[in-house]
Design an enzyme around this catalytic site. Structure first.
Site, mmCIF file in Angstrom:
data_model
loop_
_atom_site.group_PDB
_atom_site.id
_atom_site.type_symbol
_atom_site.label_atom_id
_atom_site.label_comp_id
_atom_site.label_asym_id
_atom_site.label_seq_id
_atom_site.Cartn_x
_atom_site.Cartn_y
_atom_site.Cartn_z
ATOM 1 N N HIS A 327 0.811 -1.220 0.000
ATOM 2 C CA HIS A 327 0.000 0.000 0.000
ATOM 3 C C HIS A 327 0.847 1.274 0.000
ATOM 4 O O HIS A 327 0.356 2.358 -0.320
ATOM 5 C CB HIS A 327 -0.910 -0.014 1.240
ATOM 6 C CG HIS A 327 -2.162 0.770 1.095
ATOM 7 N ND1 HIS A 327 -2.262 1.892 0.287
ATOM 8 C CD2 HIS A 327 -3.381 0.614 1.671
ATOM 9 C CE1 HIS A 327 -3.500 2.376 0.373
ATOM 10 N NE2 HIS A 327 -4.187 1.633 1.192
ATOM 11 N N LYS A 406 -26.932 0.767 -7.597
ATOM 12 C CA LYS A 406 -26.823 2.215 -7.811
ATOM 13 C C LYS A 406 -28.072 2.796 -8.482
ATOM 14 O O LYS A 406 -28.537 3.870 -8.136
ATOM 15 C CB LYS A 406 -25.583 2.485 -8.685
ATOM 16 C CG LYS A 406 -25.358 3.956 -8.999
ATOM 17 C CD LYS A 406 -24.060 4.186 -9.737
ATOM 18 C CE LYS A 406 -24.143 3.777 -11.185
ATOM 19 N NZ LYS A 406 -22.952 4.162 -11.966
ATOM 20 N N LYS A 410 -29.969 6.016 -6.924
ATOM 21 C CA LYS A 410 -29.946 7.278 -7.681
ATOM 22 C C LYS A 410 -31.387 7.732 -7.981
ATOM 23 O O LYS A 410 -31.708 8.906 -7.927
ATOM 24 C CB LYS A 410 -29.190 7.101 -9.001
ATOM 25 C CG LYS A 410 -27.705 6.826 -8.825
ATOM 26 C CD LYS A 410 -26.915 8.058 -8.509
ATOM 27 C CE LYS A 410 -26.053 8.498 -9.650
ATOM 28 N NZ LYS A 410 -25.046 9.492 -9.242
ATOM 29 N N HIS A 415 -27.216 9.404 -2.705
ATOM 30 C CA HIS A 415 -25.870 9.106 -3.214
ATOM 31 C C HIS A 415 -25.502 7.673 -2.814
ATOM 32 O O HIS A 415 -25.558 7.319 -1.630
ATOM 33 C CB HIS A 415 -24.857 10.088 -2.620
ATOM 34 C CG HIS A 415 -23.527 10.035 -3.302
ATOM 35 N ND1 HIS A 415 -22.724 8.912 -3.267
ATOM 36 C CD2 HIS A 415 -22.867 10.951 -4.057
ATOM 37 C CE1 HIS A 415 -21.623 9.145 -3.965
ATOM 38 N NE2 HIS A 415 -21.685 10.377 -4.452
ATOM 39 N N THR A 452 -4.864 10.866 0.027
ATOM 40 C CA THR A 452 -6.151 10.686 0.709
ATOM 41 C C THR A 452 -6.304 11.616 1.903
ATOM 42 O O THR A 452 -5.340 12.151 2.429
ATOM 43 C CB THR A 452 -6.296 9.240 1.234
ATOM 44 O OG1 THR A 452 -5.229 8.974 2.155
ATOM 45 C CG2 THR A 452 -6.276 8.230 0.118
#
Length: 612
Positions: A327, A406, A410, A415, A452
């Site tokens: 990572h 989704k 939606k 969201h 991030t």
């Protein structure tokens, strides 16, 4: 992303790097206000009052001084956080990184042309390898499309770290070696390493100026597979990469001291494009149940993984694939991108190679034979035992929720990412009877070398909604209103974090400035509520959206009594992968996933109430 990969473009992958804005330092007042909001769900009145006092004292005292020093630092760096984050989050960490830090995930090919089938490992392996190498060539030529939000380009630097990158252990701090160069920058390594049954082989993937073809790759892989399956196993040097970092650093120094040639062999592995792992297992997988394959990819046989490599491409005996990645050099979206590219190519070609079957006279793979002694063999066997002991404590539950996805969320103006995050909050609340401090990855790639920020999903609004769902006296209308408030709060916070207005990395910067200046650790960071709310990497829920493509992944929990919770979102389904430690009596990954799925239904039902 689908469009970005499909259309050819004149833009070069790294062309906007120099024009990206610097990472901003947020306002101290705003950061501390947001921090106070984030601790509220975990405090009683007295605890909160005490933390409020600590924060006020910090803001008007040492905090302001540290903030000024941070602003000074930011003047001289395009990304004031980059080096710090790499060290604190990855390179200074001493626990074994292969299991605790790496992320892993299965390739999606089993969902279409490549269902699990014995006897397909080598042929499929040659095809998947070839497509991966094509992606490497696109990167070399800077033809991987620039990621954008609207017309705004995002930072692409992490893509330089995908190939020919390796972490090297140090006694107190590791380092990252990156050998990748674009074509305009010069020569880049062009060999791969194959690990099989404790042995290591190397061969070039460019022959006479051209990429070797799948039939040629098949010849190389078959040669290695036959050799390893008809001769004794090798020592399994790779298992050392699964060790505690300082122990691995010492074992590596000893190995190099034993024979200088060992260093040359290690460098071949470090600089290789990727490590290709041949596993003998045949993990079960279906499009609804990923649990066994994800466990096999995350854990697997430590003698055929180079845990420090940015890219381990893993093949199983039943023709199922995945990857395991260090990572430190990049975040999961890089892997998601190449995985999706390869999966699309395999899908477009119906899982077959449609080119020439001709095999040129290419040199056979060369075996990397390390000089070892009793001590090295003992170190390997200890590393293996330690790794498998820890790995056996890991519980993985990874399933697809297929009732809707989704499209429906939606349609309800919800969201989809926030939908899953709030469902998880409700599931955790129902399972544990309390709010769960939660880390959700927010990307900061609008900025130069941005990676991030922490989005803390457990908000006051989310907790109020969870409580209302457990209180039979609360009306459906009121529950729905509370849920919509929680949605609005989450969406705004995510927007702020991506725009460089999060607070976790800012607080980390202030703490590190204090350490660099030799000052005592400010009380803000020793306050019990700091770690209780997740500060210092103590989040009980470690979560990330893997994306909106057919790619899934997983990590282990951040803390012993926590969960790792990765998910991806499609039009017709949500796929989640949850990890927990079996030795923690209070956590249960299976139950958390099932309760999250139940929460999905409850939330949609709320939106179907007539009180809109």
């Amino acid at each position: 992303m689908e469009n970005q990969l499909a259309k050819s473009t004149e833009e070069r992958t790294f062309q906007y790097q120099d024009s990206l804005p610097s990472l901003p330092v947020p306002s101290l007042k705003e950061s501390l206000k947001k921090y106070l909001e984030s601790v509220k769900p975990f405090a009683n009145e007295e605890e909160y009052r005490k933390t409020e006092e600590i924060v006020q004292k910090f803001q008007s005292g040492i905090g302001e001084k540290l903030h000024q020093k941070l602003l000074e630092r930011a003047k001289g760096k395009r990304n004031w956080l980059e080096e710090w984050w790499l060290n604190v989050a990855y390179l200074d960490v001493r626990i074994p990184s292969q299991l605790n830090v790496n992320f892993a995930g299965p390739a999606a090919h089993f969902e279409h042309y490549w269902p699990p089938k014995e006897g397909t490992q080598l042929e499929r392996g040659s095809i998947i390898l070839w497509h991966s190498l094509n992606y490497w060539q696109l990167l070399r030529k800077e033809k991987v499309p620039v990621h954008k939000v609207g017309n705004t380009p995002l930072d692409m630097n992490q893509f330089r770290m995908l190939f020919s990158t390796c972490k090297v252990p140090g006694i107190t701090r590791d380092s990252i070696l990156n050998y990748f160069r674009t074509e305009s920058e010069g020569r880049s390594p062009n060999h791969i390493v194959v690990l099989c049954r404790g042995r290591a082989f190397v061969f070039d993937v460019i022959h006479e100026g051209c990429l070797v073809t799948p039939p040629e790759l098949l010849r190389q892989l078959t040669y290695i597979h036959k050799k390893c399956h008809s001769e004794p196993d090798g020592p399994g040097i790779a298992a050392l990469t699964s060790e505690e970092r300082t122990r691995w650093a010492k074992a590596r120094e000893y190995l190099i001291g034993l024979d200088a040639e060992n260093l040359a062999l290690l460098e071949k592995i470090q600089s290789s494009l990727l490590v290709y792992s041949m596993e003998d297992d045949s993990p079960h997988v279906t499009p609804e149940d990923y649990s066994e394959i994800i466990a096999a990819i995350l854990i697997g046989d430590p003698t055929v993984r180079w845990g420090d490599k940015s890219y381990n491409l893993i093949s199983f005996s039943n023709g199922v694939f995945g990857c395991n990645c260090d990572h430190a050099p990049f975040d999961a979206m890089v892997m998601v991108n190449i995985s999706y590219y390869v999966d699309e190519k395999i899908f477009q070609n119906e899982g077959r190679w449609k080119g020439s079957e001709k095999v040129r006279d290419i040199p056979l793979p060369e075996e990397l034979i390390f000089t070892v002694d009793e001590k090295v063999l003992n170190d390997i066997s200890q590393a293996k035992a330690q790794y498998l002991r820890e790995a056996s404590d890991l519980q993985i539950a990874a399933y697809a929720f297929t009732s809707f996805g989704k499209k429906l969320t939606k349609n309800k103006m919800l969201h989809p990412d926030t939908f899953i995050q709030l469902a998880l909050q409700l599931a955790y609340y129902r399972l544990h009877g309390r709010p769960g401090c939660c880390y959700e990855t927010a990307m900061t790639r609008y900025f130069y070398h941005g990676r991030t920020e922490t989005m803390r999903s457990c908000t006051v609004e989310a907790v109020r909604w969870c409580q209302s769902m457990q209180d039979p006296s609360v009306s459906l209308h009121e529950r729905q209103q509370k849920m919509l408030q929680a949605f609005a709060k989450h969406n705004k916070m995510m927007k702020d974090c991506s725009a460089g207005k999060g607070f976790d990395r800012h607080l980390l910067g202030l703490l590190l400035i204090a350490k660099e200046e030799g000052l005592p650790v400010p009380e803000l960071f020793t306050d019990p509520l700091f770690s209780k709310s997740g500060g210092g990497g103590n989040f009980v829920l470690s979560t990330s959206l893997v994306g909106y493509l057919r790619v899934q992944g997983v990590v282990v929990p951040m803390v012993h009594n926590g969960y790792g919770f990765f998910y991806h979102i499609r039009d017709d389904r949500f796929v989640v992968a949850c990890s927990a430690w079996k030795s923690c009596p209070e956590t249960d990954a299976e139950k958390l996933v099932q309760l999250t799925f139940c929460a999905f239904y409850d939330m949609i039902q709320l939106m179907n109430t007539t009180h809109l």
